[in-house]
Scaffold this motif. Sequence first.
Motif, short mmCIF file in Angstrom:
data_model
loop_
_atom_site.label_atom_id
_atom_site.label_comp_id
_atom_site.label_asym_id
_atom_site.label_seq_id
_atom_site.Cartn_x
_atom_site.Cartn_y
_atom_site.Cartn_z
N GLU A 83 29.08 71.60 73.36
CA GLU A 83 29.78 70.51 73.50
C GLU A 83 28.62 69.26 73.16
O GLU A 83 28.36 68.75 71.77
CB GLU A 83 30.61 69.61 74.22
CG GLU A 83 31.87 70.56 74.39
CD GLU A 83 33.12 69.95 75.13
OE1 GLU A 83 32.64 68.40 75.45
OE2 GLU A 83 33.81 70.48 75.58
N ARG A 87 28.58 68.41 69.15
CA ARG A 87 28.55 66.71 69.00
C ARG A 87 26.86 65.80 68.57
O ARG A 87 26.99 65.18 67.66
CB ARG A 87 28.11 65.43 70.48
CG ARG A 87 29.98 65.65 70.45
CD ARG A 87 30.56 64.73 71.82
NE ARG A 87 29.72 65.03 73.23
CZ ARG A 87 30.04 65.81 73.77
NH1 ARG A 87 31.43 66.24 73.46
NH2 ARG A 87 29.13 66.30 75.22
N ASP A 111 35.98 66.98 66.69
CA ASP A 111 36.61 66.12 68.16
C ASP A 111 36.39 67.94 69.14
O ASP A 111 37.56 68.03 69.74
CB ASP A 111 38.30 65.97 68.10
CG ASP A 111 38.70 67.16 67.08
OD1 ASP A 111 38.60 67.46 66.63
OD2 ASP A 111 40.59 67.17 67.60
N SER A 113 35.61 68.09 72.70
CA SER A 113 36.27 68.40 73.24
C SER A 113 37.33 68.67 73.48
O SER A 113 37.92 68.51 75.16
CB SER A 113 35.98 66.45 73.85
OG SER A 113 36.40 65.68 73.46
N ARG A 114 38.59 68.44 72.69
CA ARG A 114 39.46 68.57 73.10
C ARG A 114 40.14 69.77 71.83
O ARG A 114 41.41 70.28 72.34
CB ARG A 114 40.15 67.33 71.34
CG ARG A 114 40.54 65.96 72.15
CD ARG A 114 41.15 65.41 71.17
NE ARG A 114 40.83 63.93 71.51
CZ ARG A 114 41.92 62.72 70.55
NH1 ARG A 114 42.81 63.23 69.94
NH2 ARG A 114 42.07 61.80 71.05
N GLN A 115 38.99 70.82 71.89
CA GLN A 115 39.41 72.33 71.34
C GLN A 115 39.69 73.10 72.77
O GLN A 115 38.85 72.92 73.51
CB GLN A 115 38.08 72.65 70.25
CG GLN A 115 38.37 71.47 69.56
CD GLN A 115 36.74 71.86 68.29
OE1 GLN A 115 36.12 72.95 68.41
NE2 GLN A 115 36.87 70.92 67.76
N SER A 116 40.31 73.80 72.24
CA SER A 116 39.78 75.13 73.58
C SER A 116 38.66 75.80 73.30
O SER A 116 38.07 75.48 72.37
CB SER A 116 41.03 76.27 73.01
OG SER A 116 41.23 77.21 72.34
#
Length: 231
Positions: A83, A87, A111, A113-116
């Motif tokens: 991550e 980023r 996004d 951090s919101r991904q599986s």
Amino acid sequence: MKKDPVIREFHLTDAVLKQKADEFINLLDRDIAEFTDRGYTPAKKTEFTNARNAVDNFPSDEQLEAIKIDLTTKKEAARSALEKTMRTILNMAENVFGFGSAKHKEFGASDVSRQSDSELVRNAKIMSVTAAKYLTNLASEGLTAAKITTLTSQKDTLDLAIDAQAKGISDRDVATEDRIEVLNILYRLLTKYAGIGQDIFYETDEAKYNDYIIYDTPSSLPEVAPPPVES
């Protein structure tokens, strides 16, 4: 057809069950003459001992859970590293192409951090290809071929960690069922010899009769009911 879950046939703790088996193996040695008359042979003693040893040698639930937790921790660490790299590259693309621009969107969803886990791996694969495509454009932001290689390596590490975690969870579930089956086998032998011992010493030796009662559990063998008193 879905397999029915394996359930414990007893209410003793694993440690107490194993301790009771140890006690009964010794009791049967003590009372070998009486048990031999009831068909207890060296082969049956070996069967009982092997069942006790199988429980003793099997990984505990705590050990199996610790393995799963370790694999999960490693997966989360791999995800965190990936991550961070993603980023950074997204920020480089935003600074050069502008947030939400067509070229910025080529790097995948922002996004992270919101991904599986699986979505993140797929997005990282897209990003590595796109970063190589725009390496020259983003060089001024600090993007290098080495950083793209790091991105690819971190993606592969997470992918493997996801598989390892899934296998660890599956292995734990299987091992837990296997452990319960091993415990049930030992418990059946324990109750068998408890019943024989109670039958042998009923009304002949109260102390020995009591030795063969399984205490402190709702699954204890009931004491043999005394015969009715004749009127």
